[in-house]
Write a protein that holds these residues in place. Structure first.
Motif, PDB file in Angstrom:
ATOM      1  N   GLN A  19      70.350  36.348  45.496  1.00  0.00           N
ATOM      2  CA  GLN A  19      70.704  37.702  45.914  1.00  0.00           C
ATOM      3  C   GLN A  19      69.806  38.735  45.228  1.00  0.00           C
ATOM      4  OE1 GLN A  19      74.720  39.151  45.115  1.00  0.00           O
ATOM      5  NE2 GLN A  19      74.741  39.945  47.205  1.00  0.00           N
ATOM      6  N   ARG A  20      69.512  38.549  43.954  1.00  0.00           N
ATOM      7  CA  ARG A  20      68.621  39.463  43.243  1.00  0.00           C
ATOM      8  C   ARG A  20      67.246  39.492  43.895  1.00  0.00           C
ATOM      9  NH1 ARG A  20      64.529  39.528  40.370  1.00  0.00           N
ATOM     10  NH2 ARG A  20      64.331  37.278  40.142  1.00  0.00           N
ATOM     11  N   ARG A  21      66.710  38.317  44.224  1.00  0.00           N
ATOM     12  CA  ARG A  21      65.395  38.239  44.869  1.00  0.00           C
ATOM     13  C   ARG A  21      65.419  38.851  46.268  1.00  0.00           C
ATOM     14  NH1 ARG A  21      63.946  32.357  45.043  1.00  0.00           N
ATOM     15  NH2 ARG A  21      62.140  33.151  46.141  1.00  0.00           N
ATOM     16  N   LEU A  22      66.505  38.629  46.993  1.00  0.00           N
ATOM     17  CA  LEU A  22      66.642  39.203  48.332  1.00  0.00           C
ATOM     18  C   LEU A  22      66.665  40.738  48.254  1.00  0.00           C
ATOM     19  CD1 LEU A  22      67.163  38.952  51.388  1.00  0.00           C
ATOM     20  CD2 LEU A  22      69.610  38.751  50.846  1.00  0.00           C
ATOM     21  N   ILE A  23      67.451  41.274  47.346  1.00  0.00           N
ATOM     22  CA  ILE A  23      67.537  42.724  47.199  1.00  0.00           C
ATOM     23  C   ILE A  23      66.183  43.298  46.798  1.00  0.00           C
ATOM     24  CG2 ILE A  23      68.551  44.553  45.751  1.00  0.00           C
ATOM     25  CD1 ILE A  23      71.199  42.907  45.897  1.00  0.00           C
ATOM     26  N   ALA A  24      65.478  42.631  45.896  1.00  0.00           N
ATOM     27  CA  ALA A  24      64.148  43.103  45.495  1.00  0.00           C
ATOM     28  C   ALA A  24      63.196  43.116  46.684  1.00  0.00           C
ATOM     29  CB  ALA A  24      63.597  42.223  44.372  1.00  0.00           C
ATOM     30  N   VAL A  36      65.046  47.516  57.333  1.00  0.00           N
ATOM     31  CA  VAL A  36      65.377  46.107  57.134  1.00  0.00           C
ATOM     32  C   VAL A  36      66.710  45.809  57.814  1.00  0.00           C
ATOM     33  CG1 VAL A  36      65.862  44.303  55.439  1.00  0.00           C
ATOM     34  CG2 VAL A  36      64.107  46.043  54.964  1.00  0.00           C
ATOM     35  N   PHE A  37      66.714  44.753  58.596  1.00  0.00           N
ATOM     36  CA  PHE A  37      67.919  44.273  59.269  1.00  0.00           C
ATOM     37  C   PHE A  37      68.297  42.924  58.666  1.00  0.00           C
ATOM     38  CE2 PHE A  37      65.699  46.948  62.241  1.00  0.00           C
ATOM     39  CZ  PHE A  37      66.699  47.704  62.836  1.00  0.00           C
ATOM     40  N   LEU A  38      69.537  42.772  58.271  1.00  0.00           N
ATOM     41  CA  LEU A  38      70.045  41.488  57.810  1.00  0.00           C
ATOM     42  C   LEU A  38      70.987  40.967  58.888  1.00  0.00           C
ATOM     43  CD1 LEU A  38      70.741  42.191  54.045  1.00  0.00           C
ATOM     44  CD2 LEU A  38      68.773  41.059  55.080  1.00  0.00           C
ATOM     45  N   VAL A  39      70.619  39.846  59.485  1.00  0.00           N
ATOM     46  CA  VAL A  39      71.372  39.281  60.600  1.00  0.00           C
ATOM     47  C   VAL A  39      72.056  38.009  60.124  1.00  0.00           C
ATOM     48  CG1 VAL A  39      71.263  38.437  62.975  1.00  0.00           C
ATOM     49  CG2 VAL A  39      69.642  40.192  62.190  1.00  0.00           C
ATOM     50  N   LEU A  87      76.919  37.224  50.834  1.00  0.00           N
ATOM     51  CA  LEU A  87      75.666  37.539  50.159  1.00  0.00           C
ATOM     52  C   LEU A  87      74.849  38.552  50.954  1.00  0.00           C
ATOM     53  CD1 LEU A  87      73.384  35.118  48.355  1.00  0.00           C
ATOM     54  CD2 LEU A  87      72.413  36.546  50.121  1.00  0.00           C
ATOM     55  N   LEU A  88      74.713  38.332  52.253  1.00  0.00           N
ATOM     56  CA  LEU A  88      73.930  39.246  53.097  1.00  0.00           C
ATOM     57  C   LEU A  88      74.598  40.613  53.219  1.00  0.00           C
ATOM     58  CD1 LEU A  88      72.807  36.821  55.937  1.00  0.00           C
ATOM     59  CD2 LEU A  88      71.393  37.727  54.071  1.00  0.00           C
ATOM     60  N   ARG A  89      75.903  40.608  53.407  1.00  0.00           N
ATOM     61  CA  ARG A  89      76.631  41.882  53.545  1.00  0.00           C
ATOM     62  C   ARG A  89      76.522  42.706  52.263  1.00  0.00           C
ATOM     63  NH1 ARG A  89      80.681  40.226  56.317  1.00  0.00           N
ATOM     64  NH2 ARG A  89      81.732  39.268  54.555  1.00  0.00           N
ATOM     65  N   GLU A  90      76.671  42.066  51.107  1.00  0.00           N
ATOM     66  CA  GLU A  90      76.547  42.779  49.829  1.00  0.00           C
ATOM     67  C   GLU A  90      75.133  43.310  49.637  1.00  0.00           C
ATOM     68  OE1 GLU A  90      77.875  40.088  46.807  1.00  0.00           O
ATOM     69  OE2 GLU A  90      79.990  40.332  47.344  1.00  0.00           O
ATOM     70  N   ALA A  91      74.131  42.531  50.015  1.00  0.00           N
ATOM     71  CA  ALA A  91      72.740  42.987  49.906  1.00  0.00           C
ATOM     72  C   ALA A  91      72.517  44.201  50.813  1.00  0.00           C
ATOM     73  CB  ALA A  91      71.773  41.860  50.253  1.00  0.00           C
ATOM     74  N   ALA A  92      73.088  44.188  51.994  1.00  0.00           N
ATOM     75  CA  ALA A  92      72.957  45.320  52.910  1.00  0.00           C
ATOM     76  C   ALA A  92      73.636  46.561  52.327  1.00  0.00           C
ATOM     77  CB  ALA A  92      73.540  44.978  54.277  1.00  0.00           C
ATOM     78  N   GLY A  96      71.227  49.572  51.624  1.00  0.00           N
ATOM     79  CA  GLY A  96      71.206  50.403  52.823  1.00  0.00           C
ATOM     80  C   GLY A  96      70.539  49.710  54.001  1.00  0.00           C
ATOM     81  N   ALA A  97      70.275  48.416  53.863  1.00  0.00           N
ATOM     82  CA  ALA A  97      69.744  47.652  54.996  1.00  0.00           C
ATOM     83  C   ALA A  97      70.798  47.620  56.101  1.00  0.00           C
ATOM     84  CB  ALA A  97      69.383  46.225  54.566  1.00  0.00           C
ATOM     85  N   VAL A  98      70.368  47.403  57.314  1.00  0.00           N
ATOM     86  CA  VAL A  98      71.278  47.367  58.461  1.00  0.00           C
ATOM     87  C   VAL A  98      71.859  45.953  58.576  1.00  0.00           C
ATOM     88  CG1 VAL A  98      71.513  47.707  60.951  1.00  0.00           C
ATOM     89  CG2 VAL A  98      69.909  49.129  59.641  1.00  0.00           C
ATOM     90  N   TRP A  99      73.175  45.853  58.499  1.00  0.00           N
ATOM     91  CA  TRP A  99      73.889  44.576  58.611  1.00  0.00           C
ATOM     92  C   TRP A  99      74.232  44.348  60.072  1.00  0.00           C
ATOM     93  CZ3 TRP A  99      75.439  40.055  56.913  1.00  0.00           C
ATOM     94  CH2 TRP A  99      76.633  39.495  57.347  1.00  0.00           C
ATOM     95  N   ILE A 100      73.843  43.196  60.607  1.00  0.00           N
ATOM     96  CA  ILE A 100      74.193  42.829  61.978  1.00  0.00           C
ATOM     97  C   ILE A 100      75.009  41.545  61.920  1.00  0.00           C
ATOM     98  CG2 ILE A 100      73.341  42.120  64.250  1.00  0.00           C
ATOM     99  CD1 ILE A 100      70.868  43.840  63.742  1.00  0.00           C
TER     100      ILE A 100
END
Length: 142
Positions: A19-24, A36-39, A87-92, A96-100
């Motif tokens: 998650q840290r690497r994804l957020i970075a 950025v879109f997280l699907v 993990l994806l929802r928290e990163a979004a 401020g990434a767009v969660w889909i």
């Protein structure tokens, strides 16, 4: 299937370091002016069809005949995908990434329809062409 760089997310520990690497990485892309879109994943599992010979996916270029309509409870799908979805929802939320969430489009109050799938993890091409709209905003904008 979720990927981070060239590794599928389920091939690495999808914990705090991931998650840290994804957020970075998201912040790096945003810093370059990208949206950025997280699907999250579509529903997957044996309820949606066959895995094919020896557990592999059948290679089929045309749509297969429609399956009888069956509904898989959304709660079952959410439980199966809970770790990566969280993990994806928290990163979004953090970046401020767009969660889909495809489940919002592919499931309703009666569950997730198996008739939209050609096998355990792939939607039918015709269904995607004619009905699937949740990815449109990745091209047209949020």
């Amino acid at each position: 299937r979720h990927h981070f760089g060239d590794q599928p997310a389920d091939a690495i520990d999808a914990g705090p370091e991931f998650q840290r690497r994804l957020i970075a990485r998201i912040r790096e892309l945003q810093g370059a002016g990208r949206t950025v879109f997280l699907v999250s994943s579509i529903p997957v599992g044996p309820e949606f069809g066959d895995a094919g010979p020896e557990g592999g996916r059948p290679f089929v270029l045309q749509d297969l005949p429609a399956r009888p309509e069956a509904r898989v409870p959304r709660e079952r799908i959410e439980a199966r995908l809970a770790r990566i979805r969280q993990l994806l929802r928290e990163a979004a939320e953090t970046t401020g990434a767009v969660w889909i969430d495809p489940l919002d489009s592919l499931c309703d109050d009666r569950g997730c329809a198996s008739a939209h799938f050609k096998d355990i993890g792939h939607l039918r091409a015709r269904y995607v062409r004619e009905h699937l709209r949740y990815l449109d905003r990745t091209v047209t904008g949020p």
